[in-house]
Design an enzyme around this catalytic site. Structure first.
Site, mmCIF file in Angstrom:
data_model
loop_
_atom_site.group_PDB
_atom_site.id
_atom_site.type_symbol
_atom_site.label_atom_id
_atom_site.label_comp_id
_atom_site.label_asym_id
_atom_site.label_seq_id
_atom_site.Cartn_x
_atom_site.Cartn_y
_atom_site.Cartn_z
ATOM 1 N N GLY A 263 38.280 34.862 46.320
ATOM 2 C CA GLY A 263 37.904 34.043 45.158
ATOM 3 C C GLY A 263 38.130 32.570 45.429
ATOM 4 O O GLY A 263 38.370 31.782 44.513
ATOM 5 N N TYR B 100 38.931 44.478 31.341
ATOM 6 C CA TYR B 100 39.587 43.464 32.188
ATOM 7 C C TYR B 100 41.103 43.665 32.170
ATOM 8 O O TYR B 100 41.765 43.641 33.212
ATOM 9 C CB TYR B 100 39.221 42.090 31.614
ATOM 10 C CG TYR B 100 39.835 40.885 32.286
ATOM 11 C CD1 TYR B 100 39.304 40.368 33.464
ATOM 12 C CD2 TYR B 100 40.916 40.210 31.707
ATOM 13 C CE1 TYR B 100 39.838 39.227 34.051
ATOM 14 C CE2 TYR B 100 41.453 39.073 32.293
ATOM 15 C CZ TYR B 100 40.910 38.585 33.470
ATOM 16 O OH TYR B 100 41.446 37.452 34.037
ATOM 17 N N THR C 205 48.155 31.341 32.049
ATOM 18 C CA THR C 205 47.507 31.249 30.735
ATOM 19 C C THR C 205 46.078 30.734 30.970
ATOM 20 O O THR C 205 45.614 30.717 32.100
ATOM 21 C CB THR C 205 48.288 30.275 29.827
ATOM 22 O OG1 THR C 205 48.605 29.120 30.597
ATOM 23 C CG2 THR C 205 49.555 30.900 29.307
ATOM 24 N N LEU D 290 37.266 28.481 40.276
ATOM 25 C CA LEU D 290 38.067 27.419 39.644
ATOM 26 C C LEU D 290 39.444 27.276 40.290
ATOM 27 O O LEU D 290 39.852 26.186 40.704
ATOM 28 C CB LEU D 290 38.196 27.780 38.147
ATOM 29 C CG LEU D 290 39.265 27.106 37.321
ATOM 30 C CD1 LEU D 290 38.979 25.618 37.183
ATOM 31 C CD2 LEU D 290 39.343 27.745 35.920
ATOM 32 N N VAL D 291 40.171 28.364 40.386
ATOM 33 C CA VAL D 291 41.548 28.302 40.904
ATOM 34 C C VAL D 291 41.527 28.141 42.423
ATOM 35 O O VAL D 291 42.291 27.348 42.993
ATOM 36 C CB VAL D 291 42.340 29.565 40.490
ATOM 37 C CG1 VAL D 291 43.771 29.482 40.996
ATOM 38 C CG2 VAL D 291 42.320 29.746 38.969
ATOM 39 N N GLY D 292 40.619 28.858 43.087
ATOM 40 C CA GLY D 292 40.526 28.779 44.551
ATOM 41 C C GLY D 292 40.224 27.366 45.027
ATOM 42 O O GLY D 292 40.843 26.866 45.972
ATOM 43 N N LYS E 121 43.566 44.662 35.316
ATOM 44 C CA LYS E 121 44.598 43.702 35.754
ATOM 45 C C LYS E 121 45.995 44.327 35.682
ATOM 46 O O LYS E 121 46.832 44.090 36.557
ATOM 47 C CB LYS E 121 44.550 42.449 34.889
ATOM 48 C CG LYS E 121 43.336 41.562 35.139
ATOM 49 C CD LYS E 121 43.518 40.799 36.440
ATOM 50 C CE LYS E 121 42.418 39.773 36.662
ATOM 51 N NZ LYS E 121 42.507 39.138 37.979
#
Ligand code: NDP
Length: 316
Positions: free
Chosen positions: A10, A138, A166, A14-16, A142
């Site tokens: 990933g 989801y 969050t 966004l986070v990657g 998770k």
């Protein structure tokens, strides 16, 4: 820690992208970072996952790849969210074990916690009751990541763990109005409302409350977890409880950042989702008491600017 080869699944999200930006800012000869997108390997496919692990021989994995979306996409595709995320997680953890990866940090989310709960939520409550029905697929997928981490530890002695962010936002987010999360959706709507000189419509009443974390802060914290956190149990990565805001307050920050001066309306025919999911960051604060989060208005300003500067290429 020497000669880490870190595979980030990933890595194009966004986070990657935020992690990539962070580690490229302070390069180290002892670390090699590989950022994967779905074009490098479809992690739904067991053979493709094995092939990419064979190719890169990672020692460490940050596992971010997932089918991700906001409330409205979750409501439509619960079965796909469940199945795709279960498959991706199973493939990544199995290949990590077989490749001799010493540490995996996977991503859970505060939206997977029980719907009926006491607040603030903490790491011990992940499995304490059914999640909000809107995102049950989801959530259960998770939650199983945590179960897998526990079982891999029990059976193989592996120290694979997870983080619980969050609501994340920042550059490279998915700014889709239909399928994205609330804040990037609002940023896109405010951009269009300003451009077309029309009113801005916020979906829902504006009253639900959320803790938002800037992707650039989260990136630093995930790299810290990879290098310094040795529990199997998850750790919540969140701003303080006092930094929780209503959707209305978040919308006002977006309006300010975008310089939008027209009317703002609330469409209460649209679902609000869970009213709040206030999470405690006490575990994080105990380990990292001095971490300074970017003030939310500053983070919103930077993201709004990034979206406007990258309007043609941004995911939307
Ligand atoms: P994004 O939607 O921005 O990125 C998802 C990433 O997963 C992309 O790199 C995408 O690749 C990759 N991916 C999706 N499906 C596959 C697949 N079948 N095979 C290979 N790669 C795939 O997600 P975020 O960065 O927002 O989220 C990262 C993690 O953080 C996720 O695990 C998410 O559940 C979790 N999280 C996110 C929150 C948020 O608010 N965004 C909140 C809490 C947790 P490509 O771009 O090539 O399609």
């Amino acid at each position: 820690m020497v000669n880490m080869r870190v595979l980030v699944t990933g890595g194009s999200g966004l986070v990657g992208k935020a992690i990539q930006e962070f580690v490229e800012y302070q390069p180290s000869d002892e670390e090699t970072w590989i950022f994967l997108s779905s074009k490098d390997a479809d992690l739904l496919d067991a053979n493709a996952t094995k092939k990419i692990f064979d190719e890169h021989q990672p020692t460490h994995v940050i596992h971010l790849a997932a089918m991700v979306g906001g409330l409205f996409r979750n409501l439509k595709y619960n079965a796909d969210f469940l199945r795709n995320n279960l498959l991706i997680n199973d493939n990544v953890l199995k290949c990590s074990k077989e490749a001799g990866v010493v540490k995996v940090v996977s991503c859970l989310s505060t939206c997977i916690f029980p719907d009926k709960t006491t607040y603030p939520i903490d790491e011990t409550m992940v499995h304490n009751g059914p999640p909000h029905p809107s995102n049950k697929g989801y959530s259960y997928a998770k939650r199983m990541l945590d179960v897998m981490n526990q079982c891999y530890h029990d059976q193989y002695g592996l120290r694979y763990t997870s983080v619980i962010p969050t609501n994340v936002f920042g550059p490279h987010d998915n700014f889709s109005i239909e399928d994205g999360h609330v804040l990037p959706g609002l940023i896109h709507k405010a951009y269009l409302a300003k451009r077309d000189a029309v009113s801005l419509t916020v979906w829902g009443s504006g009253s639900p409350r959320r803790q938002f974390i800037y992707s650039r802060d989260l990136a630093k914290l995930i790299v810290w977890v990879l290098k310094n956190y040795s529990d199997i149990d998850p750790i919540i990565l969140s701003v303080d409880e006092s930094a929780e805001v209503s959707i209305k307050e978040a919308a006002e920050m977006v309006v300010k950042a975008a310089g939008f001066t027209g009317p703002v309306e609330y469409d209460t025919s649209k679902a609000d989702g869970q009213y709040k999911k206030t999470a405690s960051n006490a575990k994080l604060r105990k380990l990292l008491p001095d971490f300074v989060f970017t003030p939310m208005q500053q983070a919103v300003d930077e993201t709004v600017k990034w979206f406007a500067d990258n309007y043609d290429v941004a995911r939307k």
